[in-house]
Scaffold this motif. Sequence first.
Motif, PDB file in Angstrom:
ATOM      1  N   HIS A 185       0.819  -1.213   0.000  1.00 59.88           N
ATOM      2  CA  HIS A 185       0.000   0.000   0.000  1.00 59.88           C
ATOM      3  C   HIS A 185       0.852   1.262   0.000  1.00 59.88           C
ATOM      4  O   HIS A 185       0.354   2.352  -0.289  1.00 59.88           O
ATOM      5  CB  HIS A 185      -0.938   0.008   1.212  1.00 59.88           C
ATOM      6  CG  HIS A 185      -2.124  -0.882   1.077  1.00 59.88           C
ATOM      7  ND1 HIS A 185      -3.423  -0.420   1.049  1.00 59.88           N
ATOM      8  CD2 HIS A 185      -2.227  -2.235   0.954  1.00 59.88           C
ATOM      9  CE1 HIS A 185      -4.264  -1.431   0.921  1.00 59.88           C
ATOM     10  NE2 HIS A 185      -3.557  -2.547   0.868  1.00 59.88           N
ATOM     11  N   ALA A 186       2.141   1.142   0.324  1.00 59.11           N
ATOM     12  CA  ALA A 186       3.040   2.294   0.263  1.00 59.11           C
ATOM     13  C   ALA A 186       3.342   2.680  -1.179  1.00 59.11           C
ATOM     14  O   ALA A 186       3.834   3.796  -1.441  1.00 59.11           O
ATOM     15  CB  ALA A 186       4.336   1.994   1.003  1.00 59.11           C
ATOM     16  N   VAL A 187       3.061   1.797  -2.134  1.00 59.47           N
ATOM     17  CA  VAL A 187       3.253   2.038  -3.571  1.00 59.47           C
ATOM     18  C   VAL A 187       4.678   2.541  -3.835  1.00 59.47           C
ATOM     19  O   VAL A 187       4.902   3.681  -4.240  1.00 59.47           O
ATOM     20  CB  VAL A 187       2.224   3.036  -4.145  1.00 59.47           C
ATOM     21  CG1 VAL A 187       2.200   2.921  -5.675  1.00 59.47           C
ATOM     22  CG2 VAL A 187       0.846   2.805  -3.578  1.00 59.47           C
ATOM     23  N   GLY A 188       5.632   1.671  -3.588  1.00 56.09           N
ATOM     24  CA  GLY A 188       7.037   2.020  -3.804  1.00 56.09           C
ATOM     25  C   GLY A 188       7.902   0.786  -3.675  1.00 56.09           C
ATOM     26  O   GLY A 188       7.408  -0.353  -3.631  1.00 56.09           O
ATOM     27  N   GLY A 285       5.471   9.466  -6.777  1.00 57.10           N
ATOM     28  CA  GLY A 285       5.659   8.027  -6.776  1.00 57.10           C
ATOM     29  C   GLY A 285       5.082   7.354  -8.008  1.00 57.10           C
ATOM     30  O   GLY A 285       4.606   8.014  -8.951  1.00 57.10           O
ATOM     31  N   PRO A 286       5.088   6.013  -8.015  1.00 62.22           N
ATOM     32  CA  PRO A 286       4.466   5.262  -9.105  1.00 62.22           C
ATOM     33  C   PRO A 286       2.986   5.594  -9.230  1.00 62.22           C
ATOM     34  O   PRO A 286       2.385   6.207  -8.346  1.00 62.22           O
ATOM     35  CB  PRO A 286       4.679   3.805  -8.692  1.00 62.22           C
ATOM     36  CG  PRO A 286       5.847   3.838  -7.763  1.00 62.22           C
ATOM     37  CD  PRO A 286       5.732   5.135  -7.022  1.00 62.22           C
ATOM     38  N   GLY A 287       2.402   5.159 -10.323  1.00 62.35           N
ATOM     39  CA  GLY A 287       1.003   5.473 -10.582  1.00 62.35           C
ATOM     40  C   GLY A 287       0.067   4.345 -10.188  1.00 62.35           C
ATOM     41  O   GLY A 287       0.474   3.201  -9.974  1.00 62.35           O
ATOM     42  N   ARG A 323       9.902  -7.977  -6.053  1.00 68.25           N
ATOM     43  CA  ARG A 323      10.425  -7.717  -7.400  1.00 68.25           C
ATOM     44  C   ARG A 323       9.504  -6.778  -8.172  1.00 68.25           C
ATOM     45  O   ARG A 323       9.953  -5.795  -8.765  1.00 68.25           O
ATOM     46  CB  ARG A 323      10.573  -9.040  -8.158  1.00 68.25           C
ATOM     47  CG  ARG A 323      11.036  -8.860  -9.600  1.00 68.25           C
ATOM     48  CD  ARG A 323      11.171 -10.214 -10.312  1.00 68.25           C
ATOM     49  NE  ARG A 323      11.612 -10.036 -11.687  1.00 68.25           N
ATOM     50  CZ  ARG A 323      10.797  -9.778 -12.707  1.00 68.25           C
ATOM     51  NH1 ARG A 323       9.473  -9.669 -12.496  1.00 68.25           N
ATOM     52  NH2 ARG A 323      11.273  -9.617 -13.927  1.00 68.25           N
ATOM     53  N   GLN A 324       8.182  -7.078  -8.132  1.00 69.48           N
ATOM     54  CA  GLN A 324       7.241  -6.313  -8.941  1.00 69.48           C
ATOM     55  C   GLN A 324       7.162  -4.856  -8.497  1.00 69.48           C
ATOM     56  O   GLN A 324       7.222  -3.937  -9.307  1.00 69.48           O
ATOM     57  CB  GLN A 324       5.857  -6.946  -8.875  1.00 69.48           C
ATOM     58  CG  GLN A 324       4.776  -6.191  -9.635  1.00 69.48           C
ATOM     59  CD  GLN A 324       5.102  -6.045 -11.105  1.00 69.48           C
ATOM     60  OE1 GLN A 324       5.437  -7.024 -11.762  1.00 69.48           O
ATOM     61  NE2 GLN A 324       5.030  -4.835 -11.624  1.00 69.48           N
ATOM     62  N   GLU A 325       7.016  -4.623  -7.197  1.00 70.78           N
ATOM     63  CA  GLU A 325       6.879  -3.251  -6.724  1.00 70.78           C
ATOM     64  C   GLU A 325       8.166  -2.461  -6.925  1.00 70.78           C
ATOM     65  O   GLU A 325       8.124  -1.254  -7.207  1.00 70.78           O
ATOM     66  CB  GLU A 325       6.474  -3.239  -5.250  1.00 70.78           C
ATOM     67  CG  GLU A 325       5.048  -3.695  -4.996  1.00 70.78           C
ATOM     68  CD  GLU A 325       4.032  -2.752  -5.595  1.00 70.78           C
ATOM     69  OE1 GLU A 325       3.617  -1.801  -4.923  1.00 70.78           O
ATOM     70  OE2 GLU A 325       3.646  -2.972  -6.769  1.00 70.78           O
TER      71      GLU A 325
END
Length: 491
Positions: A185-188, A285-287, A323-325
């Motif tokens: 949930h931190a998206v990073g 950050g990422p989208g 890996r993905q995040e």
Amino acid sequence: MNRTDAAVVGTGPNGLAAAVTLARAGLRVELYEAARDIGGGLRGKALFDADVVHDVCAAVHPMAAASRFFREFDLSARGVDLLHPEISYAHPLDRAPAALAFRDLDATCEHLGPDGARWRAAMEPLLRRSTGVVDLILSGQRGIPGDLLAPFVLAPRVLAHGSPFAPALFRTERARALLTGVAAHAVGRLPSLAAGAVALLLGHLAHGTGWPIPRGGSSRIAQVMADDITAHGGVIHTGRRITDLRELGHAATVLLDTSPKTFLQIAGDRLPDRYKRRLARFRYGPGAAKADFLVSGPIPWTDPDVGRAGTVHLGGTQREMFRQESLTAKGIATDEPFVLVVDPMTADPGRGLPGKRPVWAYAHVPHGDTRDPVGLVRARIERYAPGFTDTVLAQRGITAAGYEAYNPNYVGGDIGSGAMTLTQSILRPVPQIDPYPTPLPGVYLCSASTPPGPSVHGMSGYLAALSVLRREYGVRIAPSLAPNEPLSADR
């Protein structure tokens, strides 16, 4: 034009929280919203059927049940029912039973088997001091915590679960995936200390105040906040985009529920060059790319227990999520993004109709990604729920790049309004003792780009409003936010 004490630009949860607080203090408040509807991330819309409302951004609200602002505002006393599924969140796995975070801690520990004692050791001390832990994280990070023991309970767990040694803390993939899905949930990048803090905050709340879904949708939260503002003399203007601060010259103070990028645009050349350079260095950050579905029935999860959860994380194993995040944070697109799925009717059966039910989903994608997320999300759901596509009656996708057009605060699709690194979580948007005032007299930032950052907690707006009251009006006692509080005699 009549003089206004405070003008608030943007009616997301933080803009509304700021306006509630200032109006409660007796100030004359006006809000300006570019969209036709208030709410920002709390907006809802009937996308495919007039009687089925989809949440356009946020759908599940652990912070609305836990934050100081909403504890004092008291949503339930205002008619907002926060509904709790039996299972707060689930994490399906290939060829194995899903990992389940029950609202009941004992049930979760029993479900996790060999890792039950380790899960309890991570969560139970946080639950015992939950209010202090929540208030510590959801603060301006500048003062002495109200609960002096909370940092000592939280810090060692963040250091452990946010480090490269995190995989060794649990024996089973089920427990590792269950907590890592929350960290996402931190998206990073994963693992990280910021993501570890998010995992422990949201993870322990799953067994405490919960991860509730508002009856009728997220817009109910925005509406009761707006009702309180107008009841205390505030005025809300919709369909009114502010493009220049000079449009608000009638206001003694201005609070901006906007991203630093938007602030730079509307402030023009009024900001000092040094401050502009610092704001320009603010990292996004990422989208998030959104997919909405209208389906004919419950999602056909391979593990039926997943259908009892309010939120579902689709990311595979801990190693796969790491890996993905991390690839997503580097701007590398893949065909297997981390996906969050919510079927609101698991907690709120009234959200749909017979044979018509809303499904909400996000994919984490690189910043500014332009791919339509519908196919990506459907493929991720199909991996754990074969036949899902056959239930889809209608669908819609919003790219990460397109999210910024919907809400300028979501720069490049960054719904967190700024990268959640450890440093930037605390020192956002620029390093200064009070993070809310800007170099312009009477102009403050109050968006999620200020501490404590993203989520529907209202605390950025609330803390910015307290800064305004203290610095501009000499008021050091926070106004009551309780329902039906009478107006002060000197209003």
